[in-house]
Design a protein around this motif. Structure first.
Motif, PDB file in Angstrom:
ATOM      1  N   ALA A   1      19.228  40.501 -28.068  1.00 21.68           N
ATOM      2  CA  ALA A   1      18.259  39.905 -27.143  1.00 21.68           C
ATOM      3  C   ALA A   1      16.926  40.642 -27.135  1.00 21.68           C
ATOM      4  CB  ALA A   1      18.846  39.866 -25.738  1.00 21.68           C
ATOM      5  N   ARG A   2      16.957  41.968 -27.231  1.00 23.84           N
ATOM      6  CA  ARG A   2      15.697  42.730 -27.200  1.00 23.84           C
ATOM      7  C   ARG A   2      14.858  42.462 -28.445  1.00 23.84           C
ATOM      8  NH1 ARG A   2      19.264  46.967 -24.801  1.00 23.84           N
ATOM      9  NH2 ARG A   2      18.694  47.076 -22.587  1.00 23.84           N
ATOM     10  N   ARG A   3      15.500  42.169 -29.535  1.00 24.73           N
ATOM     11  CA  ARG A   3      14.775  41.832 -30.765  1.00 24.73           C
ATOM     12  C   ARG A   3      14.178  40.418 -30.662  1.00 24.73           C
ATOM     13  NH1 ARG A   3      17.271  44.999 -35.638  1.00 24.73           N
ATOM     14  NH2 ARG A   3      18.457  46.603 -34.560  1.00 24.73           N
ATOM     15  N   VAL A   4      14.925  39.531 -30.047  1.00 25.74           N
ATOM     16  CA  VAL A   4      14.426  38.155 -29.889  1.00 25.74           C
ATOM     17  C   VAL A   4      13.207  38.144 -28.975  1.00 25.74           C
ATOM     18  CG1 VAL A   4      14.971  35.831 -29.065  1.00 25.74           C
ATOM     19  CG2 VAL A   4      16.677  37.128 -30.358  1.00 25.74           C
TER      20      VAL A   4
ATOM     21  N   GLU B   1      11.494  45.705 -31.475  1.00 26.60           N
ATOM     22  CA  GLU B   1      12.512  45.572 -30.426  1.00 26.60           C
ATOM     23  C   GLU B   1      11.867  45.964 -29.101  1.00 26.60           C
ATOM     24  OE1 GLU B   1      17.195  46.862 -29.696  1.00 26.60           O
ATOM     25  OE2 GLU B   1      16.025  47.788 -31.293  1.00 26.60           O
ATOM     26  N   TYR B   2      12.004  45.123 -28.088  1.00 30.29           N
ATOM     27  CA  TYR B   2      11.433  45.429 -26.782  1.00 30.29           C
ATOM     28  C   TYR B   2      12.522  46.025 -25.899  1.00 30.29           C
ATOM     29  CZ  TYR B   2       9.271  44.946 -22.213  1.00 30.29           C
ATOM     30  OH  TYR B   2       8.771  45.201 -20.954  1.00 30.29           O
ATOM     31  N   MET B   3      12.507  47.354 -25.787  1.00 25.47           N
ATOM     32  CA  MET B   3      13.559  48.038 -25.054  1.00 25.47           C
ATOM     33  C   MET B   3      13.472  47.799 -23.543  1.00 25.47           C
ATOM     34  SD  MET B   3      15.281  49.196 -27.467  1.00 25.47           S
ATOM     35  CE  MET B   3      16.491  50.069 -26.465  1.00 25.47           C
ATOM     36  N   GLY B   4      12.335  47.285 -23.065  1.00 23.46           N
ATOM     37  CA  GLY B   4      12.189  47.031 -21.644  1.00 23.46           C
ATOM     38  C   GLY B   4      12.975  45.831 -21.139  1.00 23.46           C
ATOM     39  N   LEU B   5      13.464  44.982 -22.043  1.00 26.20           N
ATOM     40  CA  LEU B   5      14.267  43.838 -21.612  1.00 26.20           C
ATOM     41  C   LEU B   5      15.585  44.330 -21.020  1.00 26.20           C
ATOM     42  CD1 LEU B   5      14.674  40.656 -21.694  1.00 26.20           C
ATOM     43  CD2 LEU B   5      15.994  41.082 -23.765  1.00 26.20           C
ATOM     44  N   GLN B   6      15.893  43.916 -19.796  1.00 28.19           N
ATOM     45  CA  GLN B   6      17.140  44.291 -19.145  1.00 28.19           C
ATOM     46  C   GLN B   6      18.242  43.313 -19.570  1.00 28.19           C
ATOM     47  OE1 GLN B   6      17.102  47.173 -16.955  1.00 28.19           O
ATOM     48  NE2 GLN B   6      15.168  47.251 -18.066  1.00 28.19           N
TER      49      GLN B   6
ATOM     50  N   ALA C   1      21.387  41.212 -40.971  1.00 30.10           N
ATOM     51  CA  ALA C   1      21.392  39.796 -40.573  1.00 30.10           C
ATOM     52  C   ALA C   1      20.073  39.424 -39.898  1.00 30.10           C
ATOM     53  CB  ALA C   1      22.571  39.515 -39.641  1.00 30.10           C
ATOM     54  N   TRP C   2      19.558  40.299 -39.042  1.00 33.17           N
ATOM     55  CA  TRP C   2      18.308  40.012 -38.338  1.00 33.17           C
ATOM     56  C   TRP C   2      17.135  39.946 -39.317  1.00 33.17           C
ATOM     57  CZ3 TRP C   2      16.626  37.737 -34.303  1.00 33.17           C
ATOM     58  CH2 TRP C   2      15.336  37.956 -33.833  1.00 33.17           C
ATOM     59  N   ALA C   3      17.099  40.888 -40.256  1.00 39.94           N
ATOM     60  CA  ALA C   3      16.023  40.873 -41.250  1.00 39.94           C
ATOM     61  C   ALA C   3      16.088  39.609 -42.100  1.00 39.94           C
ATOM     62  CB  ALA C   3      16.118  42.113 -42.137  1.00 39.94           C
ATOM     63  N   ARG C   4      17.286  39.163 -42.406  1.00 40.09           N
ATOM     64  CA  ARG C   4      17.440  37.964 -43.231  1.00 40.09           C
ATOM     65  C   ARG C   4      17.058  36.702 -42.474  1.00 40.09           C
ATOM     66  NH1 ARG C   4      22.970  35.414 -45.872  1.00 40.09           N
ATOM     67  NH2 ARG C   4      21.923  34.204 -47.474  1.00 40.09           N
ATOM     68  N   LEU C   5      17.294  36.684 -41.168  1.00 46.03           N
ATOM     69  CA  LEU C   5      17.065  35.473 -40.378  1.00 46.03           C
ATOM     70  C   LEU C   5      15.590  35.069 -40.337  1.00 46.03           C
ATOM     71  CD1 LEU C   5      18.409  33.355 -38.519  1.00 46.03           C
ATOM     72  CD2 LEU C   5      17.874  34.857 -36.592  1.00 46.03           C
ATOM     73  N   GLU C   6      14.690  36.029 -40.174  1.00 49.65           N
ATOM     74  CA  GLU C   6      13.251  35.755 -40.085  1.00 49.65           C
ATOM     75  C   GLU C   6      12.938  34.661 -39.060  1.00 49.65           C
ATOM     76  OE1 GLU C   6      11.861  35.006 -44.092  1.00 49.65           O
ATOM     77  OE2 GLU C   6      11.615  37.144 -44.444  1.00 49.65           O
ATOM     78  N   LEU C   7      13.523  34.805 -37.884  1.00 49.28           N
ATOM     79  CA  LEU C   7      13.282  33.863 -36.792  1.00 49.28           C
ATOM     80  C   LEU C   7      11.792  33.836 -36.452  1.00 49.28           C
ATOM     81  CD1 LEU C   7      14.959  32.084 -34.727  1.00 49.28           C
ATOM     82  CD2 LEU C   7      14.788  34.049 -33.171  1.00 49.28           C
ATOM     83  N   SER C   8      11.229  32.651 -36.336  1.00 48.70           N
ATOM     84  CA  SER C   8       9.805  32.543 -36.027  1.00 48.70           C
ATOM     85  C   SER C   8       9.560  32.870 -34.554  1.00 48.70           C
ATOM     86  CB  SER C   8       9.293  31.134 -36.319  1.00 48.70           C
ATOM     87  OG  SER C   8       9.790  30.221 -35.355  1.00 48.70           O
ATOM     88  N   PRO C   9       8.343  33.320 -34.193  1.00 46.63           N
ATOM     89  CA  PRO C   9       8.040  33.556 -32.775  1.00 46.63           C
ATOM     90  C   PRO C   9       8.255  32.315 -31.911  1.00 46.63           C
ATOM     91  CG  PRO C   9       6.391  34.614 -34.158  1.00 46.63           C
ATOM     92  CD  PRO C   9       7.258  33.784 -35.067  1.00 46.63           C
TER      93      PRO C   9
ATOM     94  N   GLN D   1      10.451  29.858 -32.416  1.00 48.67           N
ATOM     95  CA  GLN D   1      11.890  29.646 -32.229  1.00 48.67           C
ATOM     96  C   GLN D   1      12.483  30.705 -31.301  1.00 48.67           C
ATOM     97  OE1 GLN D   1      12.981  26.871 -33.119  1.00 48.67           O
ATOM     98  NE2 GLN D   1      13.235  26.558 -35.299  1.00 48.67           N
ATOM     99  N   ALA D   2      11.971  31.924 -31.386  1.00 47.48           N
ATOM    100  CA  ALA D   2      12.458  32.991 -30.511  1.00 47.48           C
ATOM    101  C   ALA D   2      12.155  32.669 -29.059  1.00 47.48           C
ATOM    102  CB  ALA D   2      11.825  34.318 -30.906  1.00 47.48           C
ATOM    103  N   LYS D   3      10.952  32.167 -28.806  1.00 43.84           N
ATOM    104  CA  LYS D   3      10.581  31.805 -27.435  1.00 43.84           C
ATOM    105  C   LYS D   3      11.458  30.665 -26.927  1.00 43.84           C
ATOM    106  CE  LYS D   3       6.670  30.659 -24.487  1.00 43.84           C
ATOM    107  NZ  LYS D   3       5.215  30.470 -24.387  1.00 43.84           N
ATOM    108  N   ALA D   4      11.726  29.695 -27.777  1.00 43.66           N
ATOM    109  CA  ALA D   4      12.581  28.572 -27.375  1.00 43.66           C
ATOM    110  C   ALA D   4      14.006  29.039 -27.090  1.00 43.66           C
ATOM    111  CB  ALA D   4      12.582  27.503 -28.467  1.00 43.66           C
ATOM    112  N   ALA D   5      14.476  30.033 -27.843  1.00 44.99           N
ATOM    113  CA  ALA D   5      15.843  30.526 -27.657  1.00 44.99           C
ATOM    114  C   ALA D   5      16.013  31.216 -26.307  1.00 44.99           C
ATOM    115  CB  ALA D   5      16.208  31.487 -28.786  1.00 44.99           C
ATOM    116  N   LEU D   6      14.927  31.795 -25.780  1.00 50.33           N
ATOM    117  CA  LEU D   6      14.988  32.444 -24.476  1.00 50.33           C
ATOM    118  C   LEU D   6      14.710  31.398 -23.392  1.00 50.33           C
ATOM    119  CD1 LEU D   6      13.170  35.748 -25.395  1.00 50.33           C
ATOM    120  CD2 LEU D   6      15.565  35.526 -24.689  1.00 50.33           C
ATOM    121  N   SER D   7      15.607  30.463 -23.282  1.00 45.42           N
ATOM    122  CA  SER D   7      15.438  29.350 -22.347  1.00 45.42           C
ATOM    123  C   SER D   7      15.591  29.823 -20.902  1.00 45.42           C
ATOM    124  CB  SER D   7      16.474  28.268 -22.633  1.00 45.42           C
ATOM    125  OG  SER D   7      16.466  27.294 -21.618  1.00 45.42           O
TER     126      SER D   7
END
Length: 241
Positions: free
Chosen positions: A90-93, A107-112, A56-64, A66-72
């Motif tokens: 969330a770590r992928r976003v 994937e940013y594993m540092g995100l808590q 699902a994540w590979a198919r979504l191809e969320l733009s950078p 849109q990803a930044k906007a999603a992390l409001s």
């Protein structure tokens, strides 16, 4: 010291993702609607077959963007879509929001990832930006230690020497060419002590001699290759206590 970014989904994130507020036809809430639909039930485009997280994540191809906007950074409310990113995504976003191009494997594993937010009236933020606060004695320590060649401490010592020779932040950072691995090591999350080098990255958030190289170190720690122009401008710089 470095404080990693944090994310907490709203308790009703799945329902809210599948029922976004308003009549939005595009934007990140719609992207999350499609993603959660593919994960939970599928749709006509998948033959009503549920997709795995990776598919699902590979198919979504969320733009950078849109990803930044999603992390409001705003608090969750009944009439907004803040906090609808699934906790396991969330770590992928976050990785996508700082990416130069789309790579489904990032994937940013540092995100808590914290427990879900259960109140729709709290001022608690769903997404909390990363922060950096230097140790109070960072200048003295940088000018007195004799680090091992090739270490991240050596990179910072050399950087500071260049700055004291009146090189600009951009010039000094480009000259040092810190590796991705050293950038990760420089962002130690421990409290500074006399026996560690946590908080050694130069930083002055205000004033004539403003120093923001910590934002470049963080960007380098996320990079796949060295680009001296990379900077994560949203890293919050705090004054030492």
């Amino acid at each position: 010291m470095f404080t990693p970014p944090r994310y907490a989904a709203r308790y009703d994130w799945e329902y809210k993702a599948l029922n976004p507020p308003g009549n939005t036809t595009q934007g990140w809430p719609v992207e999350m609607f499609h993603y959660v639909t593919w994960r939970t039930s599928g749709d006509i485009t998948t033959g009503f077959r549920r997709l795995s997280l990776d598919a699902a994540w590979a198919r979504l191809e969320l733009s950078p963007e849109q990803a930044k906007a999603a992390l409001s950074p705003w608090p969750v409310r009944i009439n907004n879509a803040v906090g609808i990113i699934p906790p396991d995504t969330a770590r992928r976003v976050f990785a996508r929001c700082v990416a130069k191009d789309i790579d489904a494997g990032d994937e940013y594993m540092g995100l808590q990832v914290d427990a879900d937010i259960t109140s729709l009236t709290t001022e608690e933020r769903s997404f909390k930006l990363p922060r950096y606060m230097p140790r109070p004695d960072w200048r003295t320590r940088l000018e007195s230690i004799d680090p091992k060649d090739g270490s991240w401490q050596a990179d910072l010592v050399e950087y500071w020497k260049l700055r004291l020779r009146n090189k600009t932040e951009e010039e000094a950072w480009a000259d040092v060419g810190m590796s991705v691995e050293n950038a990760k090591l420089a962002l130690i999350v421990d409290e500074p002590t006399p026996t560690n080098d946590s908080g050694l990255i130069p930083s002055m958030s205000e004033g004539q001699h403003r120093e923001t190289v910590a934002r470049r170190v963080f960007a380098r720690s996320l990079a796949k290759k060295i680009d001296p122009d990379d900077i994560y401008k949203d890293l919050i710089l705090d004054e030492p206590r």
